[in-house]
Motif scaffolding. Structure first.
Motif, PDB file in Angstrom:
ATOM      1  N   LYS A  69      -8.114  34.429  20.760  1.00  0.00           N
ATOM      2  CA  LYS A  69      -8.853  33.183  21.106  1.00  0.00           C
ATOM      3  C   LYS A  69     -10.106  33.356  21.644  1.00  0.00           C
ATOM      4  N   ARG A  70     -10.287  34.488  22.365  1.00  0.00           N
ATOM      5  CA  ARG A  70     -11.906  34.655  22.966  1.00  0.00           C
ATOM      6  C   ARG A  70     -12.901  34.902  21.818  1.00  0.00           C
ATOM      7  N   CYS A  71     -12.445  35.420  20.828  1.00  0.00           N
ATOM      8  CA  CYS A  71     -13.348  35.505  19.711  1.00  0.00           C
ATOM      9  C   CYS A  71     -13.661  34.318  19.068  1.00  0.00           C
ATOM     10  N   LEU A  72     -12.739  33.246  18.712  1.00  0.00           N
ATOM     11  CA  LEU A  72     -12.853  32.123  18.189  1.00  0.00           C
ATOM     12  C   LEU A  72     -13.780  31.290  19.142  1.00  0.00           C
ATOM     13  N   ASN A  73     -13.536  31.354  20.156  1.00  0.00           N
ATOM     14  CA  ASN A  73     -14.535  30.615  21.337  1.00  0.00           C
ATOM     15  C   ASN A  73     -16.069  31.202  21.293  1.00  0.00           C
ATOM     16  N   LEU A  74     -16.176  32.360  20.967  1.00  0.00           N
ATOM     17  CA  LEU A  74     -17.597  33.026  20.889  1.00  0.00           C
ATOM     18  C   LEU A  74     -18.247  32.477  19.653  1.00  0.00           C
ATOM     19  N   LEU A  75     -17.399  32.319  18.695  1.00  0.00           N
ATOM     20  CA  LEU A  75     -17.915  31.904  17.084  1.00  0.00           C
ATOM     21  C   LEU A  75     -18.191  30.354  17.311  1.00  0.00           C
ATOM     22  N   LYS A  76     -17.402  29.543  17.923  1.00  0.00           N
ATOM     23  CA  LYS A  76     -17.643  28.253  18.280  1.00  0.00           C
ATOM     24  C   LYS A  76     -18.848  27.975  19.075  1.00  0.00           C
ATOM     25  N   LYS A  77     -18.718  28.665  20.202  1.00  0.00           N
ATOM     26  CA  LYS A  77     -20.030  28.649  20.992  1.00  0.00           C
ATOM     27  C   LYS A  77     -21.408  28.757  20.216  1.00  0.00           C
ATOM     28  N   ALA A  78     -21.322  29.815  19.066  1.00  0.00           N
ATOM     29  CA  ALA A  78     -22.644  29.847  18.481  1.00  0.00           C
ATOM     30  C   ALA A  78     -22.631  28.980  17.340  1.00  0.00           C
ATOM     31  N   GLY A  79     -21.905  27.651  17.271  1.00  0.00           N
ATOM     32  CA  GLY A  79     -22.119  26.704  16.246  1.00  0.00           C
ATOM     33  C   GLY A  79     -21.460  26.959  15.090  1.00  0.00           C
ATOM     34  N   VAL A  80     -20.544  27.702  14.908  1.00  0.00           N
ATOM     35  CA  VAL A  80     -19.704  27.982  13.582  1.00  0.00           C
ATOM     36  C   VAL A  80     -18.544  27.173  13.556  1.00  0.00           C
ATOM     37  N   ALA A  81     -18.465  26.451  12.568  1.00  0.00           N
ATOM     38  CA  ALA A  81     -17.223  25.533  12.525  1.00  0.00           C
ATOM     39  C   ALA A  81     -16.054  25.680  11.413  1.00  0.00           C
ATOM     40  N   HIS A  82     -16.233  26.884  10.683  1.00  0.00           N
ATOM     41  CA  HIS A  82     -15.212  27.292   9.881  1.00  0.00           C
ATOM     42  C   HIS A  82     -15.003  28.925  10.041  1.00  0.00           C
ATOM     43  N   ALA A  83     -13.882  29.199  10.584  1.00  0.00           N
ATOM     44  CA  ALA A  83     -13.814  30.636  10.870  1.00  0.00           C
ATOM     45  C   ALA A  83     -12.203  31.004  11.032  1.00  0.00           C
ATOM     46  N   LEU A  84     -12.123  32.428  10.607  1.00  0.00           N
ATOM     47  CA  LEU A  84     -10.707  32.982  10.928  1.00  0.00           C
ATOM     48  C   LEU A  84     -10.921  34.186  11.713  1.00  0.00           C
TER      49      LEU A  84
END
Ligand code: FAD
Ligand code: MG
Length: 339
Positions: A193-208
């Motif tokens: 969850k923490r890593c997804l939030n970090l990617l989302k904050k960086a503007g990433v919209a598609h990630a696993l």
């Protein structure tokens, strides 16, 4: 090692131009005793052609490398803080001292213990981090397990209600000598969850992002759903089912991860807090839902509760669904997956 999968877009524009050459970036690494994997799509321009015509491919790759490094650092940070295998972790500190004094812990660990306590309450103790009071005596690699006498003696130390959490000064106290806790059933989901939030904050919209059996998804797989497989519990390289998912988390708990078989009995790492023995009602549970922390813990919880009680619990939680594989390897779905 970062593997870059190029999805090149045709059409090369002239000088000072950008290839519209968005890319998938993937990376895998070992952490928390398991394999972690991160994969994301970067729309950034990934190359620019300057006047001399040479191509300077840094933007996207540089950003990708920075994001992958941040994901790794976050996973390792949580490992350092919550590992039962590291003497200097906060978790090891409370296991050493919380039965003798109220130990002050970080707000982050405190909040996770609150979530664990909530899951214990709603599951009638099927999820219980104090399972470790007996759990730590199993060694699946060396095929070692506690005797029934040792289990009977230590069983009273498995009791989540005997943990006192005090918000004001962020302390934890164990009202039982010999009590130990372990976050193996919830902290990997939290780390995802923490890593997804970090990617989302960086503007990433598609990630696993995944860590062992815990996977979190941002968006879809750029135009189509992610297709997540649930391992067949008794056939090494086969999948039991593939599930198309977007913007969800999925965790699988199985009796085939850490186990040994003795006299035809399978001893594995998901412990029934009521007996101190491995839970035996089902062989695999996958839970799907929005919050990776809850999804991680709920898969362990439903595994312990078994088919009827596990489905009854999930069917009461509107944001969560479950796929359960029983001892005859039949698949069962919670009601939201049957509509
Ligand atoms: P899940 O089914 O999600 O959870 C099973 C795990 O939950 C068990 O392994 C146990 O830890 C715990 N559990 C069992 N019964 C219950 C219950 N009734 N209620 C609550 N929890 C229960 N393993 C290593 O070999 N080496 C390491 O260095 C290592 N470091 C780790 C560091 C951290 C921070 C964490 C969280 C785990 C670490 N592990 C390590 C443990 C390993 O990753 C676990 O096997 C893993 O957490 C199990 O997760 P799972 O999703 O496969 O199983
Ligand atoms: Mg898990």
């Amino acid at each position: 090692m970062i593997r870059v999968i190029k999805l090149s877009v045709t059409g090369l524009l002239l000088s000072l131009s950008f290839f519209a050459n968005a890319q998938w970036f993937t990376h895998s690494f070992e952490v928390m005793g398991t394999l972690s994997h991160v994969e994301f799509w970067l729309d950034e321009p990934t190359a620019s052609q300057n006047d001399s015509g040479s191509v300077d491919k840094t933007n996207g790759n540089e950003k990708a490398q920075a994001l992958i490094a941040q994901v790794e650092q976050e996973m390792f940070r949580i490992d350092q803080q919550m590992s039962p295998y590291k003497e200097q972790s906060e978790l090891s500190l409370i296991n050493r001292e919380a039965a003798n004094r109220a130990v002050t812990i970080s707000a982050e660990l405190f909040d996770l213990l609150i979530v664990a306590q909530h899951l214990s309450k709603i599951s009638d103790g099927a999820f219980d981090i104090t399972y470790a009071s007996i759990g730590y005596q199993y060694n699946y690699r060396d095929k070692k397990r506690p005797s029934q006498a040792v289990i009977s003696e230590a069983l009273p130390a498995i009791n989540y209600t005997a943990i006192t959490l005090q918000k004001e000064n962020s302390t934890v106290f164990f009202n039982h000598q010999g009590m130990k806790v372990d976050l193996g059933g919830i902290a990997k989901g939290y780390a995802v969850k923490r890593c997804l939030n970090l990617l989302k904050k960086a503007g990433v919209a598609h990630a696993l992002v995944s860590a062992g059996g815990d996977t979190g998804l941002l968006g879809d797989r750029h135009g189509r759903p992610w297709l997540v497989g649930v391992k067949h519990p008794r056939a090494e390289h086969k999948m039991a089912v593939h599930i198309p998912l977007e913007n969800e988390a999925i965790s699988t708990s199985g009796d085939y991860e850490r186990y040994f078989i003795e006299d035809g009995v399978r001893y594995h790492h998901i412990i029934n807090p009521k007996t101190g023995d491995s839970a035996r009602k089902v062989v695999s549970v996958s839970v799907i839902g929005k919050d990776p922390t809850y999804v991680d813990a709920l898969s362990t919880t439903v595994f312990v509760k078994g088919l009827a009680e596990g489905l009854a619990l999930i069917n009461k939680l509107p944001e969560y669904e479950a796929i359960i594989i029983d001892n005859q390897q039949r698949l069962h779905y919670s009601k939201g997956l049957l509509q």
